[in-house]
Design a protein around this motif. Structure first.
Motif, PDB file in Angstrom:
ATOM      1  N   LEU A 143       0.830  -1.207   0.000  1.00  0.00           N
ATOM      2  CA  LEU A 143       0.000   0.000   0.000  1.00  0.00           C
ATOM      3  C   LEU A 143       0.864   1.256   0.000  1.00  0.00           C
ATOM      4  O   LEU A 143       0.542   2.244  -0.671  1.00  0.00           O
ATOM      5  CB  LEU A 143      -0.939  -0.005   1.201  1.00  0.00           C
ATOM      6  N   HIS A 144       1.954   1.251   0.753  1.00  0.00           N
ATOM      7  CA  HIS A 144       2.861   2.401   0.764  1.00  0.00           C
ATOM      8  C   HIS A 144       3.437   2.638  -0.633  1.00  0.00           C
ATOM      9  O   HIS A 144       3.515   3.781  -1.096  1.00  0.00           O
ATOM     10  CB  HIS A 144       3.996   2.166   1.761  1.00  0.00           C
ATOM     11  N   GLU A 145       3.830   1.563  -1.304  1.00  0.00           N
ATOM     12  CA  GLU A 145       4.415   1.701  -2.644  1.00  0.00           C
ATOM     13  C   GLU A 145       3.384   2.208  -3.645  1.00  0.00           C
ATOM     14  O   GLU A 145       3.650   3.141  -4.425  1.00  0.00           O
ATOM     15  CB  GLU A 145       4.969   0.353  -3.105  1.00  0.00           C
ATOM     16  N   GLU A 146       2.210   1.602  -3.634  1.00  0.00           N
ATOM     17  CA  GLU A 146       1.209   1.949  -4.642  1.00  0.00           C
ATOM     18  C   GLU A 146       0.540   3.290  -4.363  1.00  0.00           C
ATOM     19  O   GLU A 146       0.035   3.938  -5.281  1.00  0.00           O
ATOM     20  CB  GLU A 146       0.162   0.843  -4.744  1.00  0.00           C
ATOM     21  N   ALA A 147       0.526   3.726  -3.124  1.00  0.00           N
ATOM     22  CA  ALA A 147      -0.022   5.057  -2.825  1.00  0.00           C
ATOM     23  C   ALA A 147       0.780   6.130  -3.550  1.00  0.00           C
ATOM     24  O   ALA A 147       0.217   7.110  -4.067  1.00  0.00           O
ATOM     25  CB  ALA A 147      -0.019   5.307  -1.324  1.00  0.00           C
ATOM     26  N   GLU A 148       2.094   5.950  -3.600  1.00  0.00           N
ATOM     27  CA  GLU A 148       2.950   6.901  -4.335  1.00  0.00           C
ATOM     28  C   GLU A 148       2.573   6.918  -5.818  1.00  0.00           C
ATOM     29  O   GLU A 148       2.472   7.979  -6.437  1.00  0.00           O
ATOM     30  CB  GLU A 148       4.423   6.504  -4.168  1.00  0.00           C
ATOM     31  N   VAL A 149       2.379   5.741  -6.395  1.00  0.00           N
ATOM     32  CA  VAL A 149       2.016   5.643  -7.815  1.00  0.00           C
ATOM     33  C   VAL A 149       0.668   6.308  -8.060  1.00  0.00           C
ATOM     34  O   VAL A 149       0.494   7.082  -9.015  1.00  0.00           O
ATOM     35  CB  VAL A 149       1.970   4.173  -8.257  1.00  0.00           C
ATOM     36  N   LEU A 150      -0.301   6.029  -7.217  1.00  0.00           N
ATOM     37  CA  LEU A 150      -1.653   6.543  -7.414  1.00  0.00           C
ATOM     38  C   LEU A 150      -1.702   8.056  -7.246  1.00  0.00           C
ATOM     39  O   LEU A 150      -2.449   8.739  -7.960  1.00  0.00           O
ATOM     40  CB  LEU A 150      -2.608   5.852  -6.443  1.00  0.00           C
ATOM     41  N   LEU A 151      -0.913   8.581  -6.320  1.00  0.00           N
ATOM     42  CA  LEU A 151      -0.859  10.039  -6.190  1.00  0.00           C
ATOM     43  C   LEU A 151      -0.262  10.649  -7.457  1.00  0.00           C
ATOM     44  O   LEU A 151      -0.714  11.705  -7.926  1.00  0.00           O
ATOM     45  CB  LEU A 151      -0.046  10.440  -4.966  1.00  0.00           C
ATOM     46  N   GLY A 152       0.737   9.978  -8.019  1.00  0.00           N
ATOM     47  CA  GLY A 152       1.302  10.446  -9.278  1.00  0.00           C
ATOM     48  C   GLY A 152       0.287  10.421 -10.403  1.00  0.00           C
ATOM     49  O   GLY A 152       0.238  11.344 -11.244  1.00  0.00           O
ATOM     50  N   VAL A 153      -0.555   9.396 -10.455  1.00  0.00           N
ATOM     51  CA  VAL A 153      -1.624   9.327 -11.463  1.00  0.00           C
ATOM     52  C   VAL A 153      -2.579  10.504 -11.294  1.00  0.00           C
ATOM     53  O   VAL A 153      -2.966  11.148 -12.274  1.00  0.00           O
ATOM     54  CB  VAL A 153      -2.377   7.984 -11.343  1.00  0.00           C
ATOM     55  N   TYR A 154      -2.957  10.767 -10.054  1.00  0.00           N
ATOM     56  CA  TYR A 154      -3.858  11.900  -9.807  1.00  0.00           C
ATOM     57  C   TYR A 154      -3.243  13.198 -10.320  1.00  0.00           C
ATOM     58  O   TYR A 154      -3.914  13.997 -10.990  1.00  0.00           O
ATOM     59  CB  TYR A 154      -4.146  12.011  -8.312  1.00  0.00           C
ATOM     60  N   ARG A 155      -1.991  13.428 -10.031  1.00  0.00           N
ATOM     61  CA  ARG A 155      -1.346  14.675 -10.445  1.00  0.00           C
ATOM     62  C   ARG A 155      -1.266  14.784 -11.961  1.00  0.00           C
ATOM     63  O   ARG A 155      -1.396  15.879 -12.519  1.00  0.00           O
ATOM     64  CB  ARG A 155       0.041  14.771  -9.809  1.00  0.00           C
ATOM     65  N   GLN A 156      -1.073  13.666 -12.637  1.00  0.00           N
ATOM     66  CA  GLN A 156      -1.073  13.701 -14.090  1.00  0.00           C
ATOM     67  C   GLN A 156      -2.470  14.014 -14.633  1.00  0.00           C
ATOM     68  O   GLN A 156      -2.620  14.739 -15.621  1.00  0.00           O
ATOM     69  CB  GLN A 156      -0.582  12.369 -14.654  1.00  0.00           C
ATOM     70  N   LEU A 157      -3.487  13.466 -13.986  1.00  0.00           N
ATOM     71  CA  LEU A 157      -4.854  13.680 -14.453  1.00  0.00           C
ATOM     72  C   LEU A 157      -5.282  15.136 -14.329  1.00  0.00           C
ATOM     73  O   LEU A 157      -6.050  15.636 -15.157  1.00  0.00           O
ATOM     74  CB  LEU A 157      -5.818  12.786 -13.669  1.00  0.00           C
ATOM     75  N   VAL A 158      -4.816  15.817 -13.296  1.00  0.00           N
ATOM     76  CA  VAL A 158      -5.261  17.201 -13.068  1.00  0.00           C
ATOM     77  C   VAL A 158      -4.238  18.222 -13.548  1.00  0.00           C
ATOM     78  O   VAL A 158      -4.463  19.425 -13.414  1.00  0.00           O
ATOM     79  CB  VAL A 158      -5.571  17.449 -11.573  1.00  0.00           C
ATOM     80  N   SER A 159      -3.120  17.763 -14.121  1.00  0.00           N
ATOM     81  CA  SER A 159      -2.044  18.701 -14.462  1.00  0.00           C
ATOM     82  C   SER A 159      -2.460  19.700 -15.525  1.00  0.00           C
ATOM     83  O   SER A 159      -2.091  20.880 -15.464  1.00  0.00           O
ATOM     84  CB  SER A 159      -0.799  17.927 -14.922  1.00  0.00           C
ATOM     85  N   GLU A 160      -3.246  19.261 -16.523  1.00  0.00           N
ATOM     86  CA  GLU A 160      -3.603  20.172 -17.607  1.00  0.00           C
ATOM     87  C   GLU A 160      -4.534  21.270 -17.138  1.00  0.00           C
ATOM     88  O   GLU A 160      -4.336  22.446 -17.429  1.00  0.00           O
ATOM     89  CB  GLU A 160      -4.247  19.393 -18.754  1.00  0.00           C
ATOM     90  N   GLY A 161      -5.575  20.906 -16.398  1.00  0.00           N
ATOM     91  CA  GLY A 161      -6.534  21.924 -15.948  1.00  0.00           C
ATOM     92  C   GLY A 161      -6.120  22.604 -14.676  1.00  0.00           C
ATOM     93  O   GLY A 161      -6.691  23.632 -14.312  1.00  0.00           O
ATOM     94  N   GLY A 162      -5.155  22.032 -13.971  1.00  0.00           N
ATOM     95  CA  GLY A 162      -4.689  22.649 -12.733  1.00  0.00           C
ATOM     96  C   GLY A 162      -5.582  22.385 -11.550  1.00  0.00           C
ATOM     97  O   GLY A 162      -5.314  22.806 -10.447  1.00  0.00           O
TER      98      GLY A 162
END
Length: 626
Positions: free
Chosen positions: A448-467
């Motif tokens: 869970l610790h490892e994948e939480a980092e990945v999932l947070l990165g996915v979230y940031r990529q998803l919202v990066s364009e619109g901010g």
């Protein structure tokens, strides 16, 4: 003055603060703060309040500097009595009587099933002519008085051992042509809270435990009691807490409160020991953890003298040396499975018991306050779990997975050295060695610790364009890059059916409390996270919680929009033989493994794709790579 303080949103004056020492919100079940601080000097800030005509209904008081659980406040503020001194040992713990969370009955109403079982036991006594007085004991009596149903029936016998009475019961059942079951004799095992031999048998379909009344003394450095037959009163006083010391006399149909305090403490919502708490805890240090568990389970207040004894160095040392880690872990599991796991951990912190329960290896110096950021991240996870209960719907095991991973999140960067130059995460050491939980719990924490980092990165990529989260709206998600879909799907496949727990854990990484704790050579404190208690409390505010909920919502929406929610169950569209045939490979090898991974990546990016489309993709990709 108090109303003015709220309306102007200013700090409470030192003249007002002492009057809040015993206050709580009417209608709430649990007191969360037992006041081991100096209320006359520690600054507080009113976080929010509801106002009603003629009175002030306090919602909660934020503790800006005290590293202790919040305590519910009462709309009826009473003047404090006596001196208010700092520290648990000085007597600053509030002993105000609380309104009971559940009405306490004066008598016990038996169900038809219970009456059938107890009548059978009485008939067995009469049939054998033993003149035995039968008493239901402990938790069953407490729960029945609280109006809660329980089939955990313990029977205390005044003149014979449990196994001997079990034989009499089976003789009677046989004479009546009823089903007879083999009696299990459970030997004395202090690590399982079985101090004496207990007989366990089934009567009319219900399991019951049989044990004689006893008095106990303990040898030094041992939890194993020296047992003697005792009276009902002696048995009551040797029990852990007054609320667990009452009997239901089956012969007379009456409740017996032989300590004289059980019913009153149950009504007042107080955890108190029948004997002086220091004596009770040193006799059996496990009871200090049971006090925390029962207090948070029922929303009861720990009595002041008990709090001071629980926080003493003597009791902490005894808990470390006289109680097995397995039993400590069992009590902790009860806290995690209970209605208020965060309150339990905060109470362990305020009693300085957290470092005893989650004991790091000798030589690893994290300072005495390393549990504070752990409690903050666990509290945030608990908040998210309450808000997303319908979407996540975790079972008991999954709830434990999430809370443990959240609790140990600030420790994820630390490792424990093992022989032959190996190492393991500190979280694994604490889970397997300090509390003796399963390897499955330890492995899931690391994952869970490892994948939480990945999932947070996915979230940031998803919202990066619109901010902001608007970029994760359905129309925006439709155009998400394949790499984002693959990253999300791969994480879901690693976590399998528990992937939603990773989604809940991911936003916790944005908290300052979640910053990885480190070590400074020769220092008693940590290099990060050792002194941020005020900011950690602020991170549990509603606005911060909404930001974390936004992360969860975006990731959940993305998994649904990308059709990846069940991808952890997918099988590859092409098997090894099909891949080898398509690419002209003569035998399996590293190349085959790499291409099989590419097939799954393609599936994650194209969830509606066919096997033929996947074949064409890998052929084209292989040809391009030469």
């Amino acid at each position: 003055a108090l109303r003015s303080a709220f309306l102007k949103d200013i700090k409470l004056s030192r003249q007002i603060l002492p009057r809040l020492a015993g206050a709580r919100v009417v209608g709430h079940q649990r007191p969360l703060l037992h006041c081991p601080v100096n209320l006359t000097t520690a600054p507080r800030k009113v976080a929010s309040a509801n106002y009603s005509t003629g009175s002030i209904n306090l919602v909660y008081l934020r503790l800006a500097s005290a590293k202790v659980p919040r305590r519910h406040l009462s709309s009826a503020i009473a003047s404090s009595s006596g001196d208010t001194q700092s520290g648990i040992s000085s007597g600053s713990i509030s002993n105000q009587k609380r309104m009971p969370s559940t009405e306490v009955r004066d008598t016990i109403a038996l169900t038809d099933v219970e009456k059938d079982v107890l009548d059978t036991l009485l008939a067995a006594v009469q049939n054998a002519g033993t003149n035995t007085i039968l008493r239901c004991a402990g938790g069953w009596v407490r729960d029945k008085l609280l109006g809660r149903e329980s089939l955990d029936i313990d029977i205390a016998l005044d003149n014979m051992l449990g196994k001997d009475f079990a034989e009499k019961v089976n003789e009677y059942l046989k004479s009546q042509g009823k089903e007879v079951h083999t009696t299990a004799v459970i030997q004395s095992n202090p690590d399982q809270s079985k101090h004496l031999e207990t007989a366990r048998m089934k009567v009319n379909g219900i399991w019951i435990d049989l044990v004689n009344l006893r008095s106990e003394t303990y040898a030094q450095d041992s939890r194993i009691p020296q047992m003697e037959f005792g009276t009902a009163e002696q048995d009551a006083y040797r029990r852990d807490f007054t609320i667990n010391s009452m009997f239901y006399n089956i012969n007379t149909g009456s409740v017996e409160d032989l300590t004289g305090r059980g019913l009153d403490d149950l009504r007042a919502g107080i955890i108190r020991t029948p004997l002086p708490p220091m004596e009770t805890f040193l006799d059996d240090p496990l009871r200090v953890l049971r006090a925390v568990r029962f207090g948070t389970r029922f929303g009861f207040e720990l009595e002041g003298e008990l709090m001071r004894a629980a926080a003493s160095e003597q009791v902490r040392s005894a808990l470390s040396t006289k109680v097995s880690k397995e039993r400590v872990g069992t009590e902790l599991e009860g806290m995690f499975n209970g209605p208020a796991p965060v309150d339990s951990v905060r109470l362990l912190l305020s009693l300085s018991l957290f470092p005893v329960v989650f004991a790091v290896p000798p030589g690893m110096q994290l300072g005495p306050a390393y549990g504070e950021p752990c409690a903050a991240t666990m509290a945030a996870a608990w908040q998210l779990l309450q808000e997303t209960q319908d979407r996540v719907n975790p079972d008991k095991e999954e709830r434990r997975f999430l809370l443990l991973a959240a609790l140990l999140l600030p420790l994820r960067g630390l490792a424990v050295s093992l022989p032959k130059g190996k190492s393991q995460p500190l979280s694994t050491h604490l889970t397997r060695e300090a509390i003796k939980w399963r390897a499955k719990d330890a492995d899931m924490t690391v994952l869970l610790h490892e994948e939480a980092e990945v999932l947070l990165g996915v979230y940031r990529q998803l919202v990066s364009e619109g901010g902001d989260a608007a970029a994760a709206a359905p129309q925006a998600l439709a155009g998400a890059p394949d790499a984002v879909k693959v990253a999300l799907g791969t994480s879901i496949r690693r976590l399998k059916q528990h992937w939603r727990l990773g989604v809940l854990l991911a936003p916790l990484l944005t908290m300052s409390a979640a910053a990885p704790l480190g070590q400074e050579e020769g220092s008693s404190g940590s290099s990060s996270g050792a002194s941020g208690g005020s900011s950690w409390e602020e991170e549990l505010a509603v606005t911060e919680q909404q930001r974390r909920l936004e992360v969860v919502s975006v990731l959940m929406s993305a998994a649904a929009a990308f059709q990846l929610e069940e991808c952890w169950q997918w099988k590859a569209l092409l098997d090894g033989k099909q891949v080898m045939s398509a690419l002209g490979l003569s035998k399996p090898g590293p190349e085959l493994g790499r291409v099989m991974a590419e097939v799954m990546d393609w599936q994650l990016a194209n969830p509606g794709g066919t096997a033929e489309a996947a074949r064409q993709y890998i052929v084209a990709r292989h040809a391009k790579q030469g």
